[in-house]
Design an enzyme around this catalytic site. Sequence first.
Site, PDB file in Angstrom:
ATOM      1  N   ASP A 171       9.504   2.529   1.958  1.00  0.00           N
ATOM      2  CA  ASP A 171       7.914   3.684   1.931  1.00  0.00           C
ATOM      3  C   ASP A 171       8.275   3.556   3.614  1.00  0.00           C
ATOM      4  O   ASP A 171       7.977   2.365   4.355  1.00  0.00           O
ATOM      5  CB  ASP A 171       7.122   2.659   1.695  1.00  0.00           C
ATOM      6  CG  ASP A 171       5.880   4.118   1.814  1.00  0.00           C
ATOM      7  OD1 ASP A 171       5.842   4.365   2.800  1.00  0.00           O
ATOM      8  OD2 ASP A 171       4.450   3.907   0.900  1.00  0.00           O
TER       9      ASP A 171
ATOM     10  N   LYS B 207       2.868  11.249   6.619  1.00  0.00           N
ATOM     11  CA  LYS B 207       1.672  11.022   8.566  1.00  0.00           C
ATOM     12  C   LYS B 207       2.618  11.626   9.967  1.00  0.00           C
ATOM     13  O   LYS B 207       2.189  13.331   9.872  1.00  0.00           O
ATOM     14  CB  LYS B 207       1.977   9.344   8.306  1.00  0.00           C
ATOM     15  CG  LYS B 207       1.219   8.676   7.520  1.00  0.00           C
ATOM     16  CD  LYS B 207       0.339   7.467   7.538  1.00  0.00           C
ATOM     17  CE  LYS B 207      -0.311   6.931   6.498  1.00  0.00           C
ATOM     18  NZ  LYS B 207      -1.399   7.599   6.746  1.00  0.00           N
TER      19      LYS B 207
ATOM     20  N   PHE C 222       0.455  -1.059  -0.086  1.00  0.00           N
ATOM     21  CA  PHE C 222       0.000   0.134   0.441  1.00  0.00           C
ATOM     22  C   PHE C 222       0.901   1.462   0.111  1.00  0.00           C
ATOM     23  O   PHE C 222       1.450   1.666   0.666  1.00  0.00           O
ATOM     24  CB  PHE C 222      -0.816   0.465   0.959  1.00  0.00           C
ATOM     25  CG  PHE C 222      -1.640   1.579   1.198  1.00  0.00           C
ATOM     26  CD1 PHE C 222      -2.895   1.388   0.890  1.00  0.00           C
ATOM     27  CD2 PHE C 222      -1.900   2.514   1.571  1.00  0.00           C
ATOM     28  CE1 PHE C 222      -3.606   2.252   0.256  1.00  0.00           C
ATOM     29  CE2 PHE C 222      -2.527   3.433   1.412  1.00  0.00           C
ATOM     30  CZ  PHE C 222      -3.520   3.753   0.941  1.00  0.00           C
TER      31      PHE C 222
END
Length: 401
Positions: free
Chosen positions: A225, A254, A140
């Site tokens: 990532d 984030k 993802f």
Amino acid sequence: MTVAPIASTAPGHLAHNYHPLPVTLSGGEGAWVHDAAGREYLDLLAGYSALNFGHRHPALVAAAQAQLDRLTLTSRAFDHDLLHPFADRLAALTGTQMVLPMNTGAEAVETAIKAVRKWGYEACGVKAGSASIVVADGNFHGRTTTIVSFSTDPDARRGFGPYTPGFRTVPFGDAAALAAAIDDTTVAVLLEPIQGESGVVVPPDDYLPAVRAACDDTGVLLVADEIQSGLGRTGTTLACELWGVVPDLVLLGKALGGGILPVSAVVGRADVLGVLTPGTHGSTFGGNPLACAVGLAVVGLLETGEHQACARTLGAHLQSRLAALVDEGLLAGHRGVGLWAGIDVDPAWGTGRDLCERLLERRVLAKDTHGSTIRLAPPLTIAPDDLDWGLDQLTATLRAR
């Protein structure tokens, strides 16, 4: 062509691209939030790691408020006084050479894709238009059209073609399959060190070192990532540190925005990010003064190592208690590291959504993924007693099937 109208299933005018739990939040502080009626809930999701430091951390709020009184946006047409300090301190924190600030996690991924392709053409002589990137199934990395082109999640991918070429998918955790997928068109390997959306899937201990070796042997880049796993969540500043692996590029997001605004960055080798020259890539809001002020405060919180240590200590307790629930037969399984875990609900008990709704009744917030799995990602600032209280509610809910 006649297009039949599609009736909306959502009340009001909000697009129905989320299926939230039935709670409407109006305030929060630390690990706790409350609804309009004043009912309090323990947040064990923490914005998918965007709230690593909890809701409204005083140092982060103070940094944002002070900057709001000074300067919020210049665009990158002009420099500002926090841009270089932010880049310098983030580079020092992550042990990298160069920082390219953006806004969202997906933008960081897209930025890295552009950079490694251009690097492959300019530095390695890869034939123009042929660059390939090796990725893992279960990944993802966001939901842009390019990213969903190499997603293996049918909900994220179906209906959004035609798909962008240039990606080769191999099983996550299988270093041999990854090495075999690299050829003379390959410019990079793009991986999450730990797959968050898939349910906090932790690879075998020899996996990332073997991936690093395969990249070194073939001269391709390793892009990690760390948008969910980075910035303290796993008990280290970056999850890759758990295996002693240094990627060529790292994607951050984030938690970098402190739960206040979207902030992301690509950090890594100067020769790779250096291929993005003026006019080839940019962002109106990337690296804006408000983002840099909050980002600097986030870096300051992590520079002491206090939050990483807390994630290690409380994380060990979290994993121990979840293991006990598996041993008791109340959970089908669990995985995790630091203050991050995926728990598997026994289908005989119900679905992940069922468990989240039952936890909501007990004032605990969590979110399901892929049907039977729930991710737990408490703020790194959570009090030990609060963590135990939340786990007590999970235990009671599972026992009261």
